[in-house]
Write a protein that holds these residues in place. Sequence first.
Motif: not given
Length: 317
Positions: A44-49, A93-98
């Motif tokens: 639910a919290p990741f609605d713009r990932c 919000q954002f995506g992260v690539i490790q």
Amino acid sequence: MRPVSTTWIKAGGAVAASAALVMPLTATPAGAATAATQLNGSWAPFDRCPVDAPAMLATDGDTDVPLCVTSTSPNGTIKLGNTTATTGSTNLQFGVIQHPAEGTYTVVPPAAGSIISGKTTIPGGLLGIMCPSNVPVVSAVCGQITDATLNKVTATVESAGTPTDFSLVAGISSGPIVKLPVKIRLENPLLGSNCYIGSSSNPVLLRPGNISAPTMAASRFNGDGSANPDEGSLIRIALSGAAQGDSQFSAPKASGCGLGGLLSWAIDLKVGLPAAAGSNNLVLNDAKTYTAGLTAPGVSVPNAGKELAAGWHSAVK
């Protein structure tokens, strides 16, 4: 607006993977994963990932590990030069690539920007940030302020570029978590529609960090968002109960305010812009940060990014 961090266990070895921070912008085209979407359960919290971003989909779970990060704050305060205002709600919000081998991270923002913020009302309005003045063009505008509508000034924080310099360690301890370029839009009928402090080419660079230590909790869940404490293929890390802030950022001059930008300098004079580092301050109260990713990304090689996206989409209401 706030940071986060998390540790994932990757098949074949331990891999630190995490998340961070917060602060505001707009929605994206319908149907895109970056647009605000209602999701079930732990998603639910990741609605713009941005799970559908090519860089996220291309992650393999070995050399690159995909994560979703979101951080929210209900309110706070921001001081720019001589002016202090209470902030509204913020969401980052954002995506992260490790990149485990290098110990580095790449931020992937949603298409419409990482930040969404509520409007903040500036104390004193236009009279407070520009009037009185003995300069004819400014005093003429001040004379037009005859009611609350013409006096009211709101400020909205908007994204001004891609966040960089994400730090996993800072997300769970201290120090700057991410570098966040923003611009602040001032709205008032007499200021026009393009009045900003900061711009995409000369942004306000926020580097928020934890002011106090957050409380951490972890939970596993299925791809559709339903809880599965023992065998869930995904894991969510929650950080809560702390404030975040930055007192070391600088603020540039205003621009585009009034017809032909003629009122920008008047705002600069009254507010005290440009304002050097140390004269500004941001505090985000009760920040809540969540990070989600595959519990064992090594098991999903080479399709970790695709599996994360499939789980996200299966949770859409």
